[in-house]
Design a protein around this motif. Structure first.
Motif, PDB file in Angstrom:
ATOM      1  N   ARG A 106       0.822  -1.215   0.000  1.00 12.04           N
ATOM      2  CA  ARG A 106       0.000   0.000   0.000  1.00 12.04           C
ATOM      3  C   ARG A 106       0.857   1.267   0.000  1.00 12.04           C
ATOM      4  N   ASN A 107       2.155   1.110   0.249  1.00  6.31           N
ATOM      5  CA  ASN A 107       3.054   2.279   0.257  1.00  6.31           C
ATOM      6  C   ASN A 107       4.070   2.242  -0.876  1.00  6.31           C
ATOM      7  N   LYS A 108       3.752   1.510  -1.944  1.00  9.75           N
ATOM      8  CA  LYS A 108       4.700   1.374  -3.062  1.00  9.75           C
ATOM      9  C   LYS A 108       5.089   2.728  -3.657  1.00  9.75           C
ATOM     10  N   ASP A 109       4.169   3.703  -3.578  1.00  7.48           N
ATOM     11  CA  ASP A 109       4.482   5.039  -4.105  1.00  7.48           C
ATOM     12  C   ASP A 109       5.627   5.685  -3.327  1.00  7.48           C
ATOM     13  N   LEU A 110       5.818   5.246  -2.084  1.00  8.71           N
ATOM     14  CA  LEU A 110       6.909   5.792  -1.258  1.00  8.71           C
ATOM     15  C   LEU A 110       8.247   5.127  -1.561  1.00  8.71           C
ATOM     16  N   LEU A 111       8.200   3.999  -2.255  1.00  7.44           N
ATOM     17  CA  LEU A 111       9.422   3.236  -2.512  1.00  7.44           C
ATOM     18  C   LEU A 111      10.471   4.074  -3.243  1.00  7.44           C
ATOM     19  N   ASP A 112      10.066   4.714  -4.331  1.00  7.74           N
ATOM     20  CA  ASP A 112      11.020   5.493  -5.119  1.00  7.74           C
ATOM     21  C   ASP A 112      11.642   6.615  -4.299  1.00  7.74           C
ATOM     22  N   MET A 113      10.818   7.286  -3.482  1.00  6.22           N
ATOM     23  CA  MET A 113      11.327   8.371  -2.631  1.00  6.22           C
ATOM     24  C   MET A 113      12.331   7.826  -1.614  1.00  6.22           C
ATOM     25  N   ASN A 114      12.017   6.662  -1.022  1.00  3.41           N
ATOM     26  CA  ASN A 114      12.930   6.046  -0.057  1.00  3.41           C
ATOM     27  C   ASN A 114      14.261   5.700  -0.707  1.00  3.41           C
ATOM     28  N   VAL A 115      14.199   5.118  -1.883  1.00  3.23           N
ATOM     29  CA  VAL A 115      15.429   4.745  -2.595  1.00  3.23           C
ATOM     30  C   VAL A 115      16.225   5.999  -2.956  1.00  3.23           C
ATOM     31  N   LYS A 116      15.513   7.051  -3.386  1.00  2.00           N
ATOM     32  CA  LYS A 116      16.181   8.318  -3.708  1.00  2.00           C
ATOM     33  C   LYS A 116      16.900   8.879  -2.472  1.00  2.00           C
ATOM     34  N   ALA A 117      16.249   8.767  -1.306  1.00  5.28           N
ATOM     35  CA  ALA A 117      16.845   9.261  -0.058  1.00  5.28           C
ATOM     36  C   ALA A 117      18.078   8.445   0.320  1.00  5.28           C
ATOM     37  N   LEU A 118      18.007   7.121   0.150  1.00  4.72           N
ATOM     38  CA  LEU A 118      19.178   6.269   0.415  1.00  4.72           C
ATOM     39  C   LEU A 118      20.349   6.697  -0.462  1.00  4.72           C
ATOM     40  N   GLU A 119      20.066   6.886  -1.758  1.00  5.75           N
ATOM     41  CA  GLU A 119      21.121   7.263  -2.703  1.00  5.75           C
ATOM     42  C   GLU A 119      21.686   8.647  -2.399  1.00  5.75           C
ATOM     43  N   LEU A 120      20.803   9.562  -1.969  1.00 10.32           N
ATOM     44  CA  LEU A 120      21.219  10.906  -1.602  1.00 10.32           C
ATOM     45  C   LEU A 120      22.243  10.853  -0.459  1.00 10.32           C
ATOM     46  N   GLY A 121      21.923  10.076   0.574  1.00 12.11           N
ATOM     47  CA  GLY A 121      22.831   9.931   1.709  1.00 12.11           C
ATOM     48  C   GLY A 121      24.111   9.216   1.317  1.00 12.11           C
TER      49      GLY A 121
END
Length: 178
Positions: free
Chosen positions: A160-175
């Motif tokens: 139900r939170n798949k839309d957040l997946l890309d943002m989470n991955v982007k945040a991991l890569e940012l860090g």
């Protein structure tokens, strides 16, 4: 090559400390390592202090309790004040400099200040400061490759939170790349 990490992640309840710890443990499992994850909450979950102990090791884990972490993430000042002294000499301390108004005092550890909350806000998702810091932790410790962390994220984020997946991955890569 033995790259075992005994980590403490700490901050206010609601900052995603437990999710970050579970994600690290899950990624460790995917990387074929021995893992443990031990959550600890303060008096109240949201707004109180929360921390978790995560061990990712090539050897069997004897106890899930981490007294002297090889790596510490502190997302708020009380966590930095409480745990800074416990980091092993030569260990790693990463703080969210957006929320912590003092510098790291110890000189016998690797100290990294990342304005994680500000970076997450600039990205459009202020709640992902935890992922920015986890990305940096994985980069600095080399405990497992970033790809394994992304793989774990794919499994950890509910349908139900798949839309957040890309943002989470982007945040991991940012860090990771900070």
């Amino acid at each position: 090559m033995n790259n075992s990490q005994e980590m403490i992640m700490a901050g206010f309840g609601g900052q995603g400390i437990m999710f970050a710890g579970r994600l690290m443990a899950y990624a460790g499992m995917l990387a074929g390592k021995e893992v443990s994850w031990l959550p600890s909450y303060g008096p109240e979950m949201r707004g109180g202090t929360a921390n978790c102990h995560v061990i990712v090791s090539d050897q069997q884990v004897g106890s899930p309790i981490v007294n002297n972490p090889t790596a510490l993430i502190a997302m708020n000042r009380p966590s930095l004040d409480k745990f800074e002294s416990t980091v092993l000499p030569g260990g790693l301390l990463i703080i969210d400099s957006s929320l912590i108004n003092r510098s790291i005092e110890r000189k016998d550890i690797r100290a990294i200040e990342v304005p994680a909350t500000q970076l997450a806000v600039d990205m459009g998702e202020g709640k992902l400061a935890n992922m920015v810091l986890i990305g940096k932790l994985v980069k600095e410790t080399e405990v497992f490759p970033l790809e394994v962390l992304v793989q774990a994220m794919n499994k950890a984020v509910s349908a139900r939170n798949k839309d957040l997946l890309d943002m989470n991955v982007k945040a991991l890569e940012l860090g990771y790349n900070y």
